[in-house]
Design a protein around this motif. Structure first.
Motif, PDB file in Angstrom:
ATOM      1  N   PRO A  40       0.793  -1.242   0.000  1.00 60.87           N
ATOM      2  CA  PRO A  40       0.000   0.000   0.000  1.00 60.87           C
ATOM      3  C   PRO A  40       0.824   1.292   0.000  1.00 60.87           C
ATOM      4  O   PRO A  40       0.462   2.246  -0.700  1.00 60.87           O
ATOM      5  CB  PRO A  40      -0.841  -0.127   1.279  1.00 60.87           C
ATOM      6  N   TYR A  41       1.933   1.323   0.731  1.00 59.26           N
ATOM      7  CA  TYR A  41       2.728   2.568   0.774  1.00 59.26           C
ATOM      8  C   TYR A  41       3.363   2.849  -0.593  1.00 59.26           C
ATOM      9  O   TYR A  41       3.392   3.990  -1.063  1.00 59.26           O
ATOM     10  CB  TYR A  41       3.803   2.451   1.862  1.00 59.26           C
ATOM     11  N   GLY A  42       3.843   1.786  -1.240  1.00 59.07           N
ATOM     12  CA  GLY A  42       4.407   1.930  -2.584  1.00 59.07           C
ATOM     13  C   GLY A  42       3.338   2.281  -3.599  1.00 59.07           C
ATOM     14  O   GLY A  42       3.553   3.096  -4.504  1.00 59.07           O
ATOM     15  N   LEU A 260       5.771   5.549 -19.234  1.00 60.24           N
ATOM     16  CA  LEU A 260       6.498   5.754 -17.974  1.00 60.24           C
ATOM     17  C   LEU A 260       5.933   4.744 -16.978  1.00 60.24           C
ATOM     18  O   LEU A 260       4.719   4.550 -16.910  1.00 60.24           O
ATOM     19  CB  LEU A 260       6.331   7.187 -17.474  1.00 60.24           C
ATOM     20  N   SER A 261       6.815   4.094 -16.218  1.00 57.27           N
ATOM     21  CA  SER A 261       6.382   2.944 -15.413  1.00 57.27           C
ATOM     22  C   SER A 261       6.712   3.092 -13.937  1.00 57.27           C
ATOM     23  O   SER A 261       7.281   4.096 -13.498  1.00 57.27           O
ATOM     24  CB  SER A 261       7.060   1.679 -15.949  1.00 57.27           C
ATOM     25  N   THR A 262       6.390   2.023 -13.184  1.00 57.45           N
ATOM     26  CA  THR A 262       6.701   1.958 -11.755  1.00 57.45           C
ATOM     27  C   THR A 262       8.213   2.015 -11.501  1.00 57.45           C
ATOM     28  O   THR A 262       8.639   2.153 -10.361  1.00 57.45           O
ATOM     29  CB  THR A 262       6.119   0.667 -11.128  1.00 57.45           C
ATOM     30  N   ARG A 263       9.023   1.896 -12.571  1.00 63.48           N
ATOM     31  CA  ARG A 263      10.463   2.179 -12.456  1.00 63.48           C
ATOM     32  C   ARG A 263      10.718   3.531 -11.815  1.00 63.48           C
ATOM     33  O   ARG A 263      11.746   3.732 -11.173  1.00 63.48           O
ATOM     34  CB  ARG A 263      11.048   2.321 -13.869  1.00 63.48           C
ATOM     35  N   PHE A 264       9.796   4.455 -12.063  1.00 63.45           N
ATOM     36  CA  PHE A 264      10.020   5.806 -11.543  1.00 63.45           C
ATOM     37  C   PHE A 264      10.066   5.808 -10.012  1.00 63.45           C
ATOM     38  O   PHE A 264      10.714   6.667  -9.403  1.00 63.45           O
ATOM     39  CB  PHE A 264       8.958   6.786 -12.074  1.00 63.45           C
ATOM     40  N   VAL A 265       9.363   4.852  -9.392  1.00 61.08           N
ATOM     41  CA  VAL A 265       9.469   4.722  -7.930  1.00 61.08           C
ATOM     42  C   VAL A 265      10.920   4.432  -7.556  1.00 61.08           C
ATOM     43  O   VAL A 265      11.472   5.019  -6.618  1.00 61.08           O
ATOM     44  CB  VAL A 265       8.521   3.613  -7.404  1.00 61.08           C
ATOM     45  N   GLY A 266      11.555   3.546  -8.337  1.00 67.68           N
ATOM     46  CA  GLY A 266      12.976   3.254  -8.123  1.00 67.68           C
ATOM     47  C   GLY A 266      13.836   4.491  -8.305  1.00 67.68           C
ATOM     48  O   GLY A 266      14.794   4.710  -7.561  1.00 67.68           O
ATOM     49  N   ALA A 267      13.483   5.302  -9.286  1.00 63.29           N
ATOM     50  CA  ALA A 267      14.238   6.541  -9.535  1.00 63.29           C
ATOM     51  C   ALA A 267      14.174   7.472  -8.328  1.00 63.29           C
ATOM     52  O   ALA A 267      15.184   8.074  -7.931  1.00 63.29           O
ATOM     53  CB  ALA A 267      13.704   7.246 -10.776  1.00 63.29           C
ATOM     54  N   LEU A 284       4.986  14.260  -4.122  1.00 57.61           N
ATOM     55  CA  LEU A 284       4.548  12.888  -4.416  1.00 57.61           C
ATOM     56  C   LEU A 284       4.420  12.017  -3.171  1.00 57.61           C
ATOM     57  O   LEU A 284       3.872  10.915  -3.231  1.00 57.61           O
ATOM     58  CB  LEU A 284       5.520  12.223  -5.397  1.00 57.61           C
ATOM     59  N   ALA A 285       4.914  12.484  -2.037  1.00 55.59           N
ATOM     60  CA  ALA A 285       4.933  11.660  -0.829  1.00 55.59           C
ATOM     61  C   ALA A 285       3.519  11.262  -0.400  1.00 55.59           C
ATOM     62  O   ALA A 285       2.641  12.119  -0.313  1.00 55.59           O
ATOM     63  CB  ALA A 285       5.618  12.424   0.303  1.00 55.59           C
ATOM     64  N   PRO A 286       3.283   9.965  -0.145  1.00 59.47           N
ATOM     65  CA  PRO A 286       1.959   9.535   0.337  1.00 59.47           C
ATOM     66  C   PRO A 286       1.593  10.229   1.647  1.00 59.47           C
ATOM     67  O   PRO A 286       0.449  10.573   1.885  1.00 59.47           O
ATOM     68  CB  PRO A 286       2.123   8.035   0.558  1.00 59.47           C
ATOM     69  N   ILE A 287       2.590  10.403   2.509  1.00 53.30           N
ATOM     70  CA  ILE A 287       2.392  11.163   3.748  1.00 53.30           C
ATOM     71  C   ILE A 287       3.398  12.310   3.705  1.00 53.30           C
ATOM     72  O   ILE A 287       4.597  12.080   3.632  1.00 53.30           O
ATOM     73  CB  ILE A 287       2.655  10.284   4.993  1.00 53.30           C
TER      74      ILE A 287
END
Ligand SMILES: [Zn+2]
Length: 477
Positions: A40-42, A260-267, A284-287
């Motif tokens: 969920p956090y990701g 553009l993909s979930t790779r960006f989370v890795g970035a 972009l931070a969830p919290i």
């Protein structure tokens, strides 16, 4: 939840990344090797990425639709370069409902073919153009070496697919969407990126020209964070996407695709994180803010909690969480939220209540340096300013890091050294031979020929032949 320390980012970047993704509960390994579960956090982070992009896609005239997960095998075989590029990575379904299928189905690795097929039905006349469709979905590419978010068998992304009457329009669309990605990466992710053109070797299978945004990660490796392709008439011809122009003549359309993909989370993780854990950009931070009440007994608690509730109410416009767990200490909470990258912490204790103040602690500046005091009155404005400043500081820091690790080697021997801890920005004759030699000698690939470089003239860093454009060489994810 544990207090085990992460490996040091500078000593073992790869292990730091792997453990952080798990510990921060962004993702986990799935039972099938190479697949990932986004926790969920990701996913909340991905949702914020989606929202920021989707808004930009709609502002540039695009609409969303959904195309099927299964594609007839024969569709992929129609475009030669496309099938050659994707064949080794395909997952193929041969049995459905207990029966052997007449034609195998490919689990989509990307959707140019099935969307091209549909466009040939939907597009008849110049009045039907342009078609500007995006889809949010998942794709499957059977990768052998996988890493959470960066390379997994199945990943989440968006893929835009557009069809245009003219080559010029399609080329403009390709560059417009590259610009949209760059704007998103820089202004939402605080990830500085370089926009440029991919080499022939590195381009998308089936494209005439591929462009990308390239970012430097904290270990100086490059990450291709988004791509936009001009497909020419390659897919229009094999799927027969034609329209009658204003002279009543049948013409093939010109198409583009971009993703553009979930790779960006890795970035985000690898651009901003530190030894304590994640540092998420406020936008972009969830919290965005964690509010931590501090008290030792019931009397202090009754003094502190009403103030906490009041501050929470004043900060409704922010993504805020009150951590009122009683089974862990405030110190534990500080570490925990620092590891999870929450940009700003607010502490409220009995002394702060007496003084009408709060403690603010910014994640991007650990320790004393990042702490300040602010009056409870007017807290919303103070917090907004601070979050804006954190966002700006993250971008400035990442940009300075990148600039400090881009080199201009004077000779080939120097290039082979600098790419071990940075990027080389060098003239290149644009031959595949020179590109391959660099890769074999150093593992560095060409990342992109940046847009807008000054007209110049030099000698290829590899072979010494005349060259007109510079390229970035770097090891990459
Ligand atoms: Zn050369």
């Amino acid at each position: 939840m544990s207090e085990d320390k992460l490996p040091s980012r500078t000593e073992d970047f790869a292990e730091w990344y792997n453990q952080l993704v798990l510990k921060a509960e962004l993702a986990d390994y799935a039972p099938v090797r190479g697949c990932m579960v986004v926790r969920p956090y990701g996913w909340a982070l991905w949702e914020n990425i989606q929202a920021a992009l989707d808004k930009r896609f709609k502002a540039t005239g695009h609409v969303n639709a959904a195309f099927p997960l299964f594609i007839p095998m024969s569709f992929l075989e129609r475009e030669k370069a496309h099938v050659e590029g994707f064949s080794p990575e395909l997952a193929i379904v041969t049995i459905g409902g207990g029966e052997k299928l007449e034609e195998p189905l490919v689990v989509r690795p990307t959707s140019e073919t099935v969307i091209g097929y549909m466009y040939s039905k939907w597009i008849q006349s110049y009045r039907d153009l342009p078609v500007l469709i995006n889809q949010w979905g998942n794709v499957v590419r059977w990768e052998l070496r996988t890493k959470l978010f960066l390379r997994t068998l199945e990943f989440y992304w968006q893929e835009g697919h557009t069809a245009h009457a003219t080559e010029q329009e399609a080329r403009e669309e390709t560059m417009r969407m590259l610009g949209v990605y760059a704007d998103f990466a820089i202004n939402e992710g605080a990830v500085p990126v370089i926009q440029g053109v991919k080499s022939e070797n590195e381009k998308f299978a089936g494209a005439v020209q591929s462009t990308s945004i390239e970012a430097m990660m904290g270990d100086t490796r490059a990450l291709q964070a988004g791509t936009s392709h001009f497909l020419g008439q390659n897919f229009a011809k094999v799927f027969n996407i034609q329209y009658l122009d204003t002279n009543n003549t049948l013409q093939y359309v010109w198409t583009t695709s971009w993703g553009l993909s979930t790779r960006f989370v890795g970035a985000i993780i690898m651009t901003h994180g530190d030894d304590q854990g994640l540092i998420l950009p406020p936008r972009l931070a969830p919290i965005q803010i964690v509010l931590i009440p501090i008290y030792k007994n019931d009397a202090e608690r009754s003094a502190v909690m009403p103030v906490v509730e009041r501050i929470k109410a004043e900060l409704v416009e922010f993504r805020l969480k009150v951590d009122n767990r009683t089974e862990v200490t405030p110190g534990f909470k500080f570490n925990d939220w620092e590891m999870r990258g929450v940009p700003l912490r607010i502490e409220v204790g009995p002394k702060d209540v007496e003084k009408g103040m709060v403690v603010l602690a910014r994640r991007d500046r650990p320790g004393r340096e990042g702490k300040s005091f602010a009056p409870q009155a007017g807290i919303a404005a103070a917090v907004a300013d601070l979050l804006t400043d954190i966002q700006k500081s993250l971008l400035a820091r990442a940009t300075a890091f990148r600039e400090g690790h881009i080199f201009d080697p004077k000779a080939y021997a120097e290039l082979t050294e600098v790419v071990q801890n940075g990027w080389a920005y060098s003239y290149w004759c644009e031959s595949a031979e020179c590109e391959t030699k660099v890769k074999e000698d150093t593992k560095a690939s060409t990342r992109c020929i940046p847009l807008g470089q000054e007209e110049g003239h030099g000698k290829c860093i590899v072979c010494g032949q005349d060259a007109n454009r510079k390229v970035y060489f770097s090891r990459a994810y």
